[in-house]
Each structure stands twice: as structure tokens, then as C-alpha cells.
Design an enzyme around this catalytic site. Structure first.
Site, mmCIF file in Angstrom:
data_model
loop_
_atom_site.group_PDB
_atom_site.id
_atom_site.type_symbol
_atom_site.label_atom_id
_atom_site.label_comp_id
_atom_site.label_asym_id
_atom_site.label_seq_id
_atom_site.Cartn_x
_atom_site.Cartn_y
_atom_site.Cartn_z
ATOM 1 N N CYS A 42 -23.985 -8.055 -64.716
ATOM 2 C CA CYS A 42 -25.308 -7.438 -64.850
ATOM 3 C C CYS A 42 -26.134 -8.219 -65.863
ATOM 4 O O CYS A 42 -25.598 -8.810 -66.801
ATOM 5 C CB CYS A 42 -25.159 -5.981 -65.305
ATOM 6 N N ASP A 44 -27.896 -6.958 -68.079
ATOM 7 C CA ASP A 44 -27.935 -6.166 -69.314
ATOM 8 C C ASP A 44 -27.606 -7.023 -70.545
ATOM 9 O O ASP A 44 -26.587 -7.724 -70.579
ATOM 10 C CB ASP A 44 -26.914 -5.022 -69.191
ATOM 11 N N ARG A 46 -26.468 -6.316 -73.278
ATOM 12 C CA ARG A 46 -25.258 -5.943 -74.033
ATOM 13 C C ARG A 46 -23.988 -6.500 -73.421
ATOM 14 O O ARG A 46 -22.897 -6.256 -73.921
ATOM 15 C CB ARG A 46 -25.158 -4.411 -74.109
ATOM 16 N N HIS A 98 -20.675 -2.695 -65.663
ATOM 17 C CA HIS A 98 -20.490 -2.035 -66.964
ATOM 18 C C HIS A 98 -20.891 -0.578 -66.845
ATOM 19 O O HIS A 98 -21.733 -0.213 -66.024
ATOM 20 C CB HIS A 98 -21.296 -2.746 -68.056
ATOM 21 N N CYS A 101 -24.722 1.660 -66.695
ATOM 22 C CA CYS A 101 -25.635 0.619 -66.207
ATOM 23 C C CYS A 101 -26.977 1.244 -65.828
ATOM 24 O O CYS A 101 -27.031 2.170 -65.020
ATOM 25 C CB CYS A 101 -25.015 -0.084 -64.998
HETATM 26 CO CO CO Z 1 -26.386 -2.933 -65.932
#
Ligand code: CO
Length: 216
Positions: A42, A44, A46, A98, A101
Site C-alpha cells: 500500500c 500508506d 506508515r 496492512h 488500511c
Molecule cells: Co493502506
């Protein structure tokens, strides 16, 4: 600030630190990359791919998009997979989602997010396929987390049915596709129990992973 000088400063510190540890690092890397793994994760912020598996530049080939989706008509992702498998000869493709999400959460909310809703349609398809399992889970947060897991399992299946994976397996090249999930809350990865090394394994591995729950 406008030209982000602090990031260039960070970069110089980082490059110097790497060179201090290994003076030939960049020279060696500039000649060639030979990663063993392709990471599909992803976007993302993080979930920084290299960092969470503690791999150096050159050791992980990476593709990231919103909610780690592999779509059979997405030339971007397919090209990454083709290059990784056919040119770099990676032996492992890791699809890593993750928990919590935002992309999966937005898909579960339905429409109203603009253009990205078209992309998230692929995740609404996952939800539709597994709606009985999802509806059987009580808390909305646990539903979201299970959807994050199921999304990874579906994307592993999608990787396995690309022409690239099919051709690699037909040619006898070693290629294993893995489904993992990362918990932003504790920094730990979990294996979702789907690990496919040839076309015949897919059906069993998929069924097993869909039936089991990685996190209690
Ligand atoms: Co995500």
C-alpha cells in the site's frame, strides 16, 4: 522551506552514513541491482517497504498503490511484475497489506470519495465475494481488519493468474507468491498462510487462507 532544503540535508546525511559503513556501497549498486523480492504494498506512509523488512537499497523491488491492488488490466503494476520476474529474476513476490488500511475502509464505506472510488471498486468486489464472512464479524474494526486480510489473499490470487506468473511457472522458473499483512500498531508482519509456487497450488492455498484467520 519552499524548496525543501531539509530533505536534501537529510539525504546528504543518509548518503554519508551509508558510505561510512560501506565505502563501495553506491559504486557497487550503480552497476546493477539484483533484488530477490518484489514487494507489492500500500502507498500508506506508515508502511515503508524496505524499512520494515530491514533491507537495503538494491534488495527489494517495489510497487505501491492505494490498498495494494493487483488488477489484470493495470499496465503499471503488470509492467513492474514483468520486469521483476523476467529481467531481475526475482524469486519471490510479496503482496503486503496492512491493518486499518484507509483504502479498504473507504471501499467499505461505499461511494463519495471522488475518482478513487473507481479504483476502490476492486476492493468492493472482494467484499462482495466474502460478504457472508464479513457480516459474521461483529465489530466494524474487526470487519475492516479481516477485509484487509482478504484483500491481500485476493491480490495474491490475481498475481498468480497474470500471464507473467503463468509463463514463469510454465518455463520452470522458481517463483513463489506470498500474502502478508503488516500491523501499523506494533510494527510486525504476519503471514496470511497463502504461499503459491505453481498454478496448481493456488486453489488449495487460497481456500485455506480464506478459511483461516491470521489475527485473533
Ligand atoms: Co493502506
Amino acid at each position: 522551506m519552499k524548496r525543501l532544503a531539509h530533505l536534501f540535508e537529510n539525504n546528504r546525511h543518509w548518503a554519508n552514513a551509508v558510505k561510512a559503513r560501506d565505502p563501495a556501497f553506491f559504486e557497487t549498486l550503480a552497476r546493477q541491482q539484483s533484488p530477490e523480492y518484489l514487494w507489492i504494498g500500500c502507498s500508506d506512509s506508515r508502511v515503508p517497504a524496505n524499512e520494515i523488512v530491514n533491507l537495503l537499497p538494491g534488495e527489494l523491488f517495489v510497487h505501491r498503490n492505494v490498498a495494494n491492488v493487483v488488477v489484470h488490466s493495470d499496465l503499471n503494476c503488470l509492467s513492474v511484475i514483468q520486469y521483476a520476474v523476467e529481467v531481475l529474476k526475482v524469486k519471490h513476490i510479496i503482496v503486503c497489506g496492512h491493518y486499518r488500511c484507509g483504502g479498504v475502509a473507504a471501499a467499505m464505506e461505499g461511494f463519495g470519495h471522488g475518482l478513487v472510488d473507481n479504483w476502490l471498486g476492486h476492493i468492493r468486489d472482494v467484499e462482495e465475494r466474502h460478504h457472508l464472512q464479513i457480516e459474521g464479524i461483529q465489530s466494524p474494526m474487526a470487519q475492516l481488519d479481516r477485509m484487509c486480510e482478504l484483500n491481500v489473499i485476493e491480490q495474491v490470487a490475481n498475481v498468480c493468474s497474470t500471464t507473467v506468473a503463468g509463463s514463469a511457472w510454465a518455463a520452470g522458473s522458481p517463483l513463489t507468491v506470498h500474502g502478508w499483512i503488516y500491523d501499523v500498531g506494533d510494527g510486525l508482519l504476519r503471514d496470511l498462510g497463502i504461499c503459491v509456487s505453481d498454478q496448481e497450488e493456488l486453489r488449495n492455498e487460497y481456500a485455506k487462507a480464506v478459511e483461516s484467520v491470521a489475527r485473533n
